[in-house]
Design an enzyme around this catalytic site. Sequence first.
Site, PDB file in Angstrom:
ATOM      1  N   GLU A  58       0.825  -1.208   0.000  1.00 26.37           N
ATOM      2  CA  GLU A  58       0.000   0.000   0.000  1.00 26.37           C
ATOM      3  C   GLU A  58       0.860   1.258   0.000  1.00 26.37           C
ATOM      4  OE1 GLU A  58      -3.011   0.204  -0.623  1.00 26.37           O
ATOM      5  OE2 GLU A  58      -3.525  -1.906  -0.484  1.00 26.37           O
ATOM      6  N   TYR A 140      -6.506   6.441   4.243  1.00 29.95           N
ATOM      7  CA  TYR A 140      -6.548   5.353   3.258  1.00 29.95           C
ATOM      8  C   TYR A 140      -5.671   4.183   3.688  1.00 29.95           C
ATOM      9  CZ  TYR A 140      -5.451   2.383  -0.565  1.00 29.95           C
ATOM     10  OH  TYR A 140      -5.255   1.251  -1.307  1.00 29.95           O
ATOM     11  N   ASP A 158      -9.223   5.587  -1.827  1.00 27.72           N
ATOM     12  CA  ASP A 158      -8.144   6.260  -2.557  1.00 27.72           C
ATOM     13  C   ASP A 158      -8.746   6.937  -3.794  1.00 27.72           C
ATOM     14  OD1 ASP A 158      -8.710   4.198  -4.263  1.00 27.72           O
ATOM     15  OD2 ASP A 158      -6.672   3.408  -4.368  1.00 27.72           O
TER      16      ASP A 158
END
Length: 401
Positions: A58, A140, A158
Amino acid sequence: MTVRRAPAYPPPVPAPHAPARLAALRRRLLAWWDAGHRPLPWRQPQRGADPYRVWLAEVMLQQTQVVTATPYWLRFVERWPTLEALAAARDEDVLAAWSGLGYYARCRNLLAAAREALRRHGGLPSGYDALRALPGFGPYTAGAVASIAFAAPVPAVDGNVTRVLSRLFLVEGDPAARAARARVAALAAALVDRERPGDLNQALMELGATVCRPSPDCARCPVAARCAARAAGRAAELPPPRRRPDKVRLVLACAVVVREGRVALVRRPAGGLFAGLAAFPAAEVGPGAEAGAALEREARERHGLRLRAGEELGRVERVLTHRLLELRALRCSLARPPPEEGIRWIPADELDGAGLPAAMRALAGVVCDVLGQAPPPSGGARDRGRARARANSLAPPRDFV
Ligand code: SF4
């Protein structure tokens, strides 16, 4: 006396669809996810996912395409397979391994968060709030890690997910504006799947990355029948493009000092552009300033290097998030012996492994061409081509101490 209350943030947003419609959307999205998605190396079943690997992916994927991030992720998990291994690594080794991926603050936060998570929790915590308190964990990233790795029922919104939800539910307005963000956040929260939150979040991300792209491919979309923007014939116009401020031009003069076939590198200051990375000695050149003079002054004051700046060897341009960066390589000689500390002397053909930021690696390619040295194995092919005509007009390679 009347007491006025400040409006709550985010403001309450009425659920746009009945629970039955949201449930149908979840079912369609999860069925589409289960039927097949891109086999990316960090993707694992909802149960048993390794939080460290999920988190690493991520972080690397922020502002970065999958094709770019994948080799970095593979190299990182091979070299530092666990959170403990990463936390124990030397900063300069991790920054060097990150070199070329850009947005280096992500890497520094990655290290800081790994160490803090181990110290405070003995590993990555499973709760959204505890993750959010770690360096670099925005809403996020915390939502993605909590839902994918720990099955916490929280959304992860996102840019891709914002686009999908804006279209599915016909959210108007600038997606960066407070009202639109609050509405998308409320929709994402309403849509969370309590059994498989990570899979549903990934399905939304995957839909945004592969089907509901800026130019949507509605014919392939699993939720086309429930999409409000498509029904209104407005799929391609939502969300409206963000208004971005003009980029500021930043010119950096970079000193190319060669001694006995080795090139001088320094470490960038802890804050600002390329913070903490290996780099050519460099100076910002303001409007109307003379690059050589700025470079001599900065090298002297910051690194104790007494230089005589000479001719320009080549240039490289890069578009950063908020800036247009121009790097100019200047041939420099040493006016005095260099200090013993703070300067690394790297063979020209090893510059690629020295941990330079990508823009400076490209500049190294230009410089190596000019010097007639073997260029670094990667980076700068395009820029070398641009500088080739200039290189041909220069004197043969030599040390210029
Ligand atoms: S129907 Fe089209 S616009 Fe709507 S979610 Fe699917 S791809 Fe996006």
